[in-house]
Design an enzyme around this catalytic site. Structure first.
Site, short mmCIF file in Angstrom:
data_model
loop_
_atom_site.label_atom_id
_atom_site.label_comp_id
_atom_site.label_asym_id
_atom_site.label_seq_id
_atom_site.Cartn_x
_atom_site.Cartn_y
_atom_site.Cartn_z
N ASN A 9 0.88 -1.17 0.00
CA ASN A 9 0.00 0.00 0.00
C ASN A 9 0.92 1.22 0.00
OD1 ASN A 9 -1.77 2.06 0.44
ND2 ASN A 9 -2.47 1.37 2.46
N TRP A 10 1.04 1.82 -1.16
CA TRP A 10 1.98 2.95 -1.30
C TRP A 10 1.44 4.22 -0.63
CZ3 TRP A 10 3.64 2.76 -7.23
CH2 TRP A 10 4.32 1.56 -7.46
N LYS A 11 0.17 4.21 -0.28
CA LYS A 11 -0.48 5.39 0.32
C LYS A 11 -0.26 6.61 -0.60
CE LYS A 11 -0.23 3.19 4.77
NZ LYS A 11 -0.12 3.27 6.20
N HIS A 97 -9.49 1.17 4.81
CA HIS A 97 -8.23 1.36 5.54
C HIS A 97 -8.50 2.31 6.71
CE1 HIS A 97 -4.15 2.49 6.54
NE2 HIS A 97 -3.76 1.42 5.88
N GLU A 99 -6.90 4.69 7.85
CA GLU A 99 -6.65 6.12 7.55
C GLU A 99 -7.86 6.74 6.87
OE1 GLU A 99 -2.91 5.45 5.57
OE2 GLU A 99 -2.02 4.94 7.51
N GLU A 169 -5.26 -4.70 10.56
CA GLU A 169 -4.18 -3.75 10.78
C GLU A 169 -4.45 -2.97 12.07
OE1 GLU A 169 -2.17 -2.60 6.83
OE2 GLU A 169 -3.95 -1.37 6.98
N GLY A 175 2.80 2.33 10.70
CA GLY A 175 3.77 3.41 10.53
C GLY A 175 4.50 3.81 11.80
N SER A 215 3.60 -2.05 10.30
CA SER A 215 5.05 -2.13 10.50
C SER A 215 5.62 -3.51 10.17
CB SER A 215 5.44 -1.72 11.92
OG SER A 215 5.07 -0.38 12.15
N GLY A 236 2.92 -1.13 4.20
CA GLY A 236 2.99 0.29 3.89
C GLY A 236 4.42 0.69 3.55
P1 13P Z 1 3.15 0.37 7.59
O1 13P Z 1 3.62 -0.94 7.01
O2 13P Z 1 3.90 1.55 7.08
O3 13P Z 1 3.05 0.30 9.08
O4 13P Z 1 1.64 0.56 7.06
C1 13P Z 1 0.74 -0.47 7.18
C2 13P Z 1 -0.46 -0.12 6.42
O5 13P Z 1 -1.23 0.75 6.81
C3 13P Z 1 -0.72 -0.84 5.17
O6 13P Z 1 -2.00 -0.60 4.71
#
Ligand code: 13P
Length: 252
Positions: A9-11, A97, A99, A169, A175, A215, A236
């Protein structure tokens, strides 16, 4: 069918040019060195979908959007519909997600519309769930995740649920560099699988891929993926570096 899946997930990261370069690097590494039995997905920004689909081998790399509109089409300025996503060649859609739930106030009602449209178009939803730190500290994470699932994917008939990938998650692990312990991740994924067995059947539960995210990195993926209920990861930060992402794909 239950598959091992590693999804990036590149966000909100990378320009189109940077994203295409990253996708090409991942493609090259996966084709030459990647574990053959792992399904690889790249979750890119909407703007990158067509270019990334063109840059990778469609037989080996799948492309996902990170969101979709809750309406099929019409006067919804700035939205991107599932049929538009499908027309790029992307085959997965990340839905719900944390977020998006937190910053864009997505509710179960909205997510149900997105799930229905994604399934209708024959794309695979990666449906996210997971609790905040306060809920984990209160010890009520199972009830919280159950409610998220009861209100959404568990309303689907069996045939449709079988097409969904679930990603757990925990928000406190996203993150933050603070991964859930292997035991915490395994316990929650086993709990979710148990819920599916109770609501649908053991056979259905055995068929659904459930991923861990938060993470997840080249250094902890191996231990996480060794657990019986962890079918892969939603990645992520570590998906933004091709070599790290390959290490996670090869962590099985
Ligand atoms: P990280 O791997 O950066 O913690 O992010 C996880 C995430 O939200 C994937 O959708």
């Amino acid at each position: 069918m239950r598959k091992k899946i590693v999804a990036g997930n590149w966000k909100c990261n990378t320009t189109v040019k940077e994203g295409v370069e990253l996708a090409k690097s991942v493609n090259e590494l996966v084709l030459t060195k990647g574990a053959k039995d792992v399904v690889v997905v790249l979750g890119t920004p909407f703007t990158h979908l067509t270019s990334v689909v063109d840059a990778v081998d469609a037989n080996r790399i799948n492309v996902a959007s990170q969101n979709c509109a809750a309406e099929p089409k019409g006067a919804f300025t700035g939205e991107v519909s599932v049929s538009m996503i499908k027309s790029t060649g992307a085959t997965y859609v990340i839905i719900g997600h944390s977020e998006r739930r937190e910053y864009y106030h997505e509710t179960s009602e909205t997510l149900n519309k997105k799930l229905a449209l994604t399934l209708e178009q024959g794309l695979t939803p990666i449906y996210c769930c997971g609790e905040a730190l306060a809920i984990r500290e209160a010890g009520t994470q199972n009830a919280f995740v159950k409610k998220q699932l009861d209100e959404t994917v568990f309303l689907l008939p069996k045939e449709q649920l079988l097409k969904v990938v679930i990603a757990y998650e925990p928000i406190w692990a996203i993150g933050t560099g603070k991964t859930a312990s292997t035991q915490q991740a395994q316990d929650m994924l086993a709990y979710i699988r148990g819920l599916i067995a109770a609501k649908y059947s053991k056979e259905v539960a055995a068929e659904i891929s459930i991923l861990y995210g938060g993470s997840c990195s080249a250094s902890n993926a191996n231990e996480l993926f060794s657990q019986p209920d962890i079918d892969g990861g939603l990645i992520g930060g570590a998906s933004l570096k091709a070599a790290d992402f390959l290490s996670i794909i090869n962590a099985y």
